[in-house]
Design a protein around this motif. Sequence first.
Motif, PDB file in Angstrom:
ATOM      1  N   ARG A  66      12.284   1.661 115.970  1.00  0.00           N
ATOM      2  CA  ARG A  66      12.286   0.243 115.601  1.00  0.00           C
ATOM      3  C   ARG A  66      12.729   0.052 114.152  1.00  0.00           C
ATOM      4  NH1 ARG A  66       6.865  -2.483 117.936  1.00  0.00           N
ATOM      5  NH2 ARG A  66       7.884  -4.341 117.061  1.00  0.00           N
ATOM      6  N   CYS A  75       2.053   0.251 115.989  1.00  0.00           N
ATOM      7  CA  CYS A  75       3.300   0.961 116.293  1.00  0.00           C
ATOM      8  C   CYS A  75       3.375   2.218 115.431  1.00  0.00           C
ATOM      9  CB  CYS A  75       4.492   0.052 116.015  1.00  0.00           C
ATOM     10  SG  CYS A  75       6.077   0.787 116.447  1.00  0.00           S
ATOM     11  N   LEU A 106       6.538  -2.700 109.683  1.00  0.00           N
ATOM     12  CA  LEU A 106       7.665  -3.370 110.328  1.00  0.00           C
ATOM     13  C   LEU A 106       7.840  -4.795 109.821  1.00  0.00           C
ATOM     14  CD1 LEU A 106       7.337  -2.164 114.026  1.00  0.00           C
ATOM     15  CD2 LEU A 106       9.237  -1.713 112.478  1.00  0.00           C
ATOM     16  N   ARG A 107       6.743  -5.454 109.454  1.00  0.00           N
ATOM     17  CA  ARG A 107       6.837  -6.811 108.922  1.00  0.00           C
ATOM     18  C   ARG A 107       7.396  -6.834 107.505  1.00  0.00           C
ATOM     19  NH1 ARG A 107       1.679  -7.251 111.359  1.00  0.00           N
ATOM     20  NH2 ARG A 107       0.701  -6.919 109.326  1.00  0.00           N
ATOM     21  N   GLN A 108       6.961  -5.900 106.685  1.00  0.00           N
ATOM     22  CA  GLN A 108       7.288  -5.944 105.262  1.00  0.00           C
ATOM     23  C   GLN A 108       8.525  -5.140 104.872  1.00  0.00           C
ATOM     24  OE1 GLN A 108       3.954  -4.654 102.968  1.00  0.00           O
ATOM     25  NE2 GLN A 108       2.660  -6.389 103.533  1.00  0.00           N
ATOM     26  N   ALA A 129       2.101   0.305 103.392  1.00  0.00           N
ATOM     27  CA  ALA A 129       1.402  -0.283 104.531  1.00  0.00           C
ATOM     28  C   ALA A 129       0.401   0.717 105.075  1.00  0.00           C
ATOM     29  CB  ALA A 129       2.398  -0.686 105.612  1.00  0.00           C
ATOM     30  N   ARG A 170      15.873  -2.241 112.837  1.00  0.00           N
ATOM     31  CA  ARG A 170      15.667  -3.360 111.911  1.00  0.00           C
ATOM     32  C   ARG A 170      16.225  -3.094 110.523  1.00  0.00           C
ATOM     33  NH1 ARG A 170       9.730  -6.091 112.959  1.00  0.00           N
ATOM     34  NH2 ARG A 170       9.803  -6.121 115.241  1.00  0.00           N
ATOM     35  N   SER A 171      16.249  -1.835 110.127  1.00  0.00           N
ATOM     36  CA  SER A 171      16.687  -1.511 108.770  1.00  0.00           C
ATOM     37  C   SER A 171      17.561  -0.263 108.802  1.00  0.00           C
ATOM     38  CB  SER A 171      15.462  -1.310 107.865  1.00  0.00           C
ATOM     39  OG  SER A 171      15.830  -1.146 106.529  1.00  0.00           O
ATOM     40  N   ASP A 176       2.627  -1.663 112.255  1.00  0.00           N
ATOM     41  CA  ASP A 176       2.978  -3.068 112.425  1.00  0.00           C
ATOM     42  C   ASP A 176       3.200  -3.744 111.073  1.00  0.00           C
ATOM     43  OD1 ASP A 176       2.754  -2.783 115.172  1.00  0.00           O
ATOM     44  OD2 ASP A 176       0.654  -3.395 115.206  1.00  0.00           O
ATOM     45  N   GLU A 177       2.334  -3.454 110.120  1.00  0.00           N
ATOM     46  CA  GLU A 177       2.492  -4.022 108.777  1.00  0.00           C
ATOM     47  C   GLU A 177       3.795  -3.543 108.146  1.00  0.00           C
ATOM     48  OE1 GLU A 177       0.054  -4.248 104.493  1.00  0.00           O
ATOM     49  OE2 GLU A 177      -0.635  -2.906 106.105  1.00  0.00           O
ATOM     50  N   GLU A 190      12.370  -6.275 104.447  1.00  0.00           N
ATOM     51  CA  GLU A 190      12.657  -7.180 103.330  1.00  0.00           C
ATOM     52  C   GLU A 190      12.764  -6.424 102.009  1.00  0.00           C
ATOM     53  OE1 GLU A 190       9.659 -10.138 103.264  1.00  0.00           O
ATOM     54  OE2 GLU A 190      10.161 -10.962 105.239  1.00  0.00           O
TER      55      GLU A 190
END
Length: 210
Positions: A68, A60, A40-42, A33, A72-73, A37-38, A45
């Motif tokens: 964060r 971010c 955190l989105r990808q 990324a 999330r992970s 922000d990118e 997963e």
Amino acid sequence: MISVYIADDHSIVREGIRSLVASAPDMEVVGEASDGDEALRQMPERKPEVFLMDMSMPGCSGLELIERVRRRSPETNILVLSMHREDLYATRTIRAGARGFITKTRPPSELLEALRKVARGQLYITRELADRLAMDALTGKPEEEPHARLTKREYEIFLDLARGMNVGDIAEKLHVSSKTVSTHKARLMEKLNANSISDLVRYALSQDLL
């Protein structure tokens, strides 16, 4: 295979890291990324074993991004790659949840070593920093710089202000109210004995924080 996700806003840096990781027989890049922000989105997963992130990116970034990602992970270990001096940032990033910190001036072989160590869940810092922290612990030497007295949130807002962001932008980035940011701003300016944003910028530059 150690799976690595790369986040850095410089395409040349990402390409170099991607090539370096690809040259290692026990590693692979599972995503990349150009901003926080990118990532955190990808990244959640892709479930990488190691998230290799630049300290300063659009969106971010920094300590907020570390926290964060940890939420999330939690199974992903974080290694921070930065152009800033290790003694200025390493301790704060590790306290925020990173498993290691390495500067962009270190040899490529050392970056691979750091990735392997962090992937195993171990802490990675250079021998020089480890020696300095051990000596500080033995002597009881306090952190003398005024910015060392800032809280984690104050420190992050201080850097954002010094980089030219306004209160509204910072509030949106951190997902808090402008009033909350203003409160932190007032406290950090008092701790740094600053009367204006210009004073913050001068201080950050004098401490090599930007």
